[in-house]
Every structure is written in C-alpha cells, then in structure tokens.
Write a protein that holds these residues in place. Structure first.
Motif, PDB file in Angstrom:
ATOM      1  N   GLU A 100       0.956  -1.723   0.057  1.00 59.20           N
ATOM      2  CA  GLU A 100      -0.168   0.016   0.120  1.00 59.20           C
ATOM      3  C   GLU A 100       0.574   1.133   0.203  1.00 59.20           C
ATOM      4  N   ASN A 101       1.948   1.104   0.697  1.00 60.63           N
ATOM      5  CA  ASN A 101       2.457   2.566   0.974  1.00 60.63           C
ATOM      6  C   ASN A 101       3.171   2.085  -0.385  1.00 60.63           C
ATOM      7  N   PHE A 102       3.603   1.360  -1.515  1.00 59.92           N
ATOM      8  CA  PHE A 102       4.483   1.885  -2.754  1.00 59.92           C
ATOM      9  C   PHE A 102       3.406   2.601  -3.629  1.00 59.92           C
ATOM     10  N   ALA A 106       1.302  10.371  -2.420  1.00 65.21           N
ATOM     11  CA  ALA A 106       0.879  11.828  -1.136  1.00 65.21           C
ATOM     12  C   ALA A 106       1.684  11.766  -0.452  1.00 65.21           C
ATOM     13  N   HIS A 107       2.951  10.518   0.347  1.00 71.35           N
ATOM     14  CA  HIS A 107       4.109  11.122   1.024  1.00 71.35           C
ATOM     15  C   HIS A 107       5.569  11.860   0.383  1.00 71.35           C
ATOM     16  N   PHE A 108       5.426  11.804  -0.876  1.00 73.93           N
ATOM     17  CA  PHE A 108       6.364  11.536  -2.257  1.00 73.93           C
ATOM     18  C   PHE A 108       7.270  13.424  -1.184  1.00 73.93           C
ATOM     19  N   PRO A 109       6.430  14.266  -0.669  1.00 79.45           N
ATOM     20  CA  PRO A 109       7.180  15.434  -0.809  1.00 79.45           C
ATOM     21  C   PRO A 109       7.745  15.355   1.376  1.00 79.45           C
ATOM     22  N   VAL A 111       8.537  11.972   3.449  1.00 78.83           N
ATOM     23  CA  VAL A 111       8.823  11.630   3.606  1.00 78.83           C
ATOM     24  C   VAL A 111      10.514  11.238   1.972  1.00 78.83           C
ATOM     25  N   HIS A 112      10.086  11.398   1.099  1.00 79.83           N
ATOM     26  CA  HIS A 112      11.252  11.375   0.039  1.00 79.83           C
ATOM     27  C   HIS A 112      11.456  12.704  -0.057  1.00 79.83           C
ATOM     28  N   THR A 113      11.857  13.659   0.796  1.00 76.95           N
ATOM     29  CA  THR A 113      11.368  15.338   0.466  1.00 76.95           C
ATOM     30  C   THR A 113      12.875  15.853  -0.575  1.00 76.95           C
ATOM     31  N   GLN A 228      13.983   5.222   3.497  1.00 72.24           N
ATOM     32  CA  GLN A 228      12.966   6.057   3.557  1.00 72.24           C
ATOM     33  C   GLN A 228      11.766   5.316   4.043  1.00 72.24           C
ATOM     34  N   ASP A 229      11.568   5.343   3.300  1.00 74.23           N
ATOM     35  CA  ASP A 229       9.882   4.115   3.606  1.00 74.23           C
ATOM     36  C   ASP A 229       9.993   3.134   4.671  1.00 74.23           C
ATOM     37  N   ARG A 230      10.664   2.875   5.406  1.00 77.74           N
ATOM     38  CA  ARG A 230      10.975   1.658   6.095  1.00 77.74           C
ATOM     39  C   ARG A 230      10.751   2.719   6.623  1.00 77.74           C
TER      40      ARG A 230
HETATM   41 FE   LIG Z   1       7.628   5.467  -0.285  1.00 79.42          FE
END
Ligand SMILES: [Fe+2]
Ligand code: FES
Lengths: 278, 200
Positions: A100-102, A106-109, A111-113, A228-230
């Motif tokens: 689901e995270n993959f 919406a999390h890119f800015p 978590v993967h700033t 970062q996702d972990r």
């Molecule tokens: Fe991610």
C-alpha cells in the motif's frame, strides 16, 4: 490451509544472489531454496518440492496450487532497458502495508523530501482507479505528481506521470515517465515476500532506460528511497493492514489504497490484514 | 485517575514532539510555540503513523507520513494532498489533559478535578529509567499502592513516577533548588542500582 492465500506465487530470492542452499520463511513457514545445475529449487519443511518460476530476476514459489501463471510485464522485455536487481530490505510490517505504501504518492514531499516530492507541490489531482475484473488486477492511471528528482537519470524537477498495477496481492508494478525517453515508461516493481503476517522481505526490481548511471548508482538511489519508506512502515499502528473501513480515514488521494483494500477483501486475501477494529 | 509525570519541560522545549507512554497508552507529547503542552494518542487517524515522529509547524503538529496538520485541539485542519479542502471536524486525534507545572509535564488520561501534585518548590534534576513496575518502586519507599509522586527523605527529593510497562518506570527526580544536582544524580543512580538489584 487457506487457498485464497496459498495459491499465489511469491518471490523468495533474487536469482543472482543464490549461492548455497538457504532457509527462509514464507507465510510463517520454513522453506529451503537453492540452485542445482543452473535450476532453482524450493522445498517445504517436510522436504516436499514446491513449484518454481524464475522470472524478473527472482525466484518465485507457492505453498499451494496456483490456478494461474505468474503475471508478466511485457513492456519490460523491450530492448534497451537495463534490468536492475535492487537486493532486498526486511521490514517489520505487514506485507500488505508495504504494498500500500508503494501505491501512495501523497507521502513523497514528506518522506522522500527533495527527491520524489517537495513542498509546496503537495496536491494530488484526481486520477483513475479501477479493479479490472477480466484480469483481476487493480490499476491506477493518470496519476501525476511534481518531482524534484524523479529518477537517478532526471536532471531537474518534472511532473511525472505514473500508472500503478497490482497484479498479485503482495506485488505491485509502477510504470513511470522516463526522463531520458519521453513517451516510454520506466518500470519499477515491488515484490513482497510475506515472511510472517507482520514481517516481510521486499524485493524491488527495475527495468529502466538509463544509459548514464552506473548499476550501483541506480541501486543506491532506490535503496535510499526504500530506507525512507521503512522508517514509516515500521511505525504504523497497527502493523497489519485494516481492511474494514472505519479505522483509518482515506481521502480522494487514497483511491488506490481504497481499491486495493477492497480487492483484497473481495478475493479473501486476509494474510497480514486486520479485519475487525482493534 | 490523577496527574502523572510524562517528561520534563527542559526536555520538550517549544517546537518539539517526543514519544512517551502511560502503561498501555502510547503518547505523542509536544509543546507548541506558545509554550502550551499537549499529550495525544500516538497514532495519526489517516494511516496510523506515529505522531511522535512528526514535526511541530506553527501551532500544529504535523504527521511525517502525509503532512496532515492537527491544531492544538487535536482537529485536522490541513491536508496537503488537498490544499483547498477544509477537513471535516470528524478527523481528530484523541487528546488527554496535559499541563506543565514546576518544570514537569503532567498528563491525566481521564478528566480530573484533582489538583496537581505538590512539589514544595523543588525543581527537576533529571529523569531516570528503572527496570521495575511503578508499584515496586513506590513500595520501596513505603508509599501507597500506585502513587504518582513519592516524597523521599534522602536529599529531600520528590520522585514523580511514570508507569511505562510492567517492568519499566521512569522516575522524574526533583530536589530543592539549593541541593547539589550532582549529588542528587549520584544518589538516584545508586537508588536505581539497589532497586534493580545490581551492584552500583
Ligand atoms: Fe515511499
Ligand atoms: S498517516 Fe498521518 S498524514 Fe497520513
């Protein structure tokens, strides 16, 4: 035995990484795998041979009797692509949370700033999601997002277009605008091995058009993203994925996740799922 | 249910959020730029991410996963994926009573009209984890069954006890402003060793 869970193909190793026989877990049960005379084998705890498929650089097996072939990614075969085995990351979360995270942009800015996203470009426009009944897969298309550095090969910020495909409960394929070749799609996959219902091994694999970056540059780029996702995945409560509405609050940006959960429920895939609100 | 210490003011300055816990309740404790303290359930209603991993932005606590911002009442007032949307009132984080007094951050999980513990002008020295239940720590001082604060004659100290798990208590130590903090600190180290049954 729950056939809705066991009759699927699961990734259990990167073929290039298999040297001697090795033990691992699949759906909470011990299995052994190895390679003899160039062919991979898998056995369950009783020594019984399990079916195998070698595809996308990975070894796949099933503890049950899969009623269909492992999915294919025809686009990945086109010439000129570089196939990248990224290796694996073990994550203490449900395999379904990892998928689901993959599927989530919406999390890119946050978590993967400054890599896959950056404020103030946080808005998620409406996109199309559907469960394609004829192939029994979840698809999200026309997903667009502004990215400061969409890939190792991207020179600067671009609006990237994505398509997401969930061809199996613990696998997802992402088709994404390819910076050096407009009109083609880069392919990034997430193959998730359910070690247990709250612990998984994630095997990303990529088929990219990128003539510039070295293999190790492409691998470390992707590994940074997964690290970062972990940090997120190991801190969600509960660890299992709630399938019933009510425990979490989706918005329009979460339509892919809503469809994914609905599809899991429909096909009875409950491994790593939380069915009643805790 | 009375007030229980969850941390020291000096460890949670304005703009900071920390994880804390009271038995089974996991908390995100944060201080707004205005200096007011908040203790919330450590779980974002959106997708369950721990809010203690988030960040304070203006007078809101923002979740690290998708940046949803919660105002000081715990209501979501901004969803970055939908900047033009006013989030419905139903999106909110469970909050608990929380206040700062005497340099200590106090939380009550239930509504309470009890007064804050009397500290007699003592000031915080440090927080020390002790590998015992709060009951067992309190019993050592002959205090009641589950006290939140024990007054100890040594060095004229107060121990504000935070039950974390069945085998872990955080002891927040306060002493007279005139006491030598190093001496108090050594005393509490010895105390911990004695309680845990290991030689100092
Ligand atoms: Fe991610
Ligand atoms: S989980 Fe907190 S904003 Fe999405």
């Amino acid at each position: 035995m729950n056939t809705a869970i066991e009759n699927h193909w699961y990734p259990v190793a990167m073929i290039s990484g298999i040297d001697g026989p090795r033990e691992t877990l699949l759906l909470g049960k011990k299995i052994t795998l190895g390679r003899k005379d160039g062919t991979c084998w898998v056995k369950d705890a009783t020594g019984k041979a399990l079916p195998t498929v070698e595809r996308f650089g990975h070894l796949w097996t099933s503890p049950g009797q899969p009623n269909r072939d492992l999915f294919t990614i025809p686009e990945a075969d086109s010439p000129g692509r570089r196939l990248v085995d990224v290796g694996s990351v073990k994550v203490k979360c449900s395999p379904l949370r990892a998928v689901e995270n993959f599927l989530d942009i919406a999390h890119f800015p946050f978590v993967h700033t400054d890599i896959l996203g950056a404020e103030p470009h946080t808005e998620v426009d409406r996109y199309d999601v559907k469960i394609r009944e004829e192939v029994d897969e979840v698809w999200a298309t026309k997903v667009k997002f502004y990215q400061p550095q969409a890939a190792k090969s991207a020179a600067g910020g671009i609006t990237t277009e994505y398509m997401y495909r969930v061809p199996a409960p613990t696998c997802s394929v992402l088709y994404k605008t390819c910076p050096p070749r407009p009109g083609e799609w880069d392919i990034i996959t997430l193959f998730v091995q359910p070690l247990t219902d709250e612990w998984c091994e994630v095997w990303p694999w990529m088929a990219l058009y990128d003539d510039e970056s070295t293999m190790s540059e492409m691998v470390s780029f992707q590994q940074l993203i997964f690290m970062q996702d972990r940090s997120i995945l190991e801190n969600q409560i509960p660890r299992k994925l709630p399938l019933d509405p009510g425990m979490e609050v989706p918005t329009q940006a979460d339509m892919t996740s809503v469809a994914y959960r609905r599809w899991l429920k429909k096909i009875g895939y409950t491994y790593g799922a939380q069915l009643v609100a805790a | 249910m009375s007030w229980i210490a969850v941390g020291l003011k000096k460890d949670v300055p304005p703009g900071i959020v920390i994880p804390s816990r009271l038995a089974d309740t996991e908390l995100a404790v944060w201080c707004a730029p205005s200096g007011s303290y908040h203790a919330w359930s450590d779980r974002c209603p959106h997708r369950g991410m721990r809010l203690s991993h988030g960040f304070v932005r203006g007078n809101t606590l923002a979740c690290i996963y998708h940046g949803w911002q919660y105002n000081e009442a715990g209501s979501c007032d901004y969803i970055p994926a939908h900047p033009k949307l006013t989030p419905p009132d139903t999106i909110c984080v469970p909050t608990y009573s929380c206040t700062e007094a005497g340099g200590v951050i106090w939380v009550s999980l239930e509504a309470t009209d009890q007064p804050l513990p009397e500290l007699g002008g003592r000031v915080p020295v440090r927080s020390v984890p002790i590998a015992l239940s709060a009951e067992n720590v309190a019993a050592h001082f002959g205090a009641g069954s589950a006290p939140t604060v024990a007054v100890v004659s040594d060095h004229d100290t107060v121990l504000a006890l935070q039950p974390c798990t069945d085998t872990l208590t955080m002891a927040h130590v306060l002493a007279s402003p005139d006491a030598d903090p190093k001496a108090v600190s050594r005393w509490v180290e010895d105390l911990r060793a004695t309680l845990e049954g290991v030689p100092a």
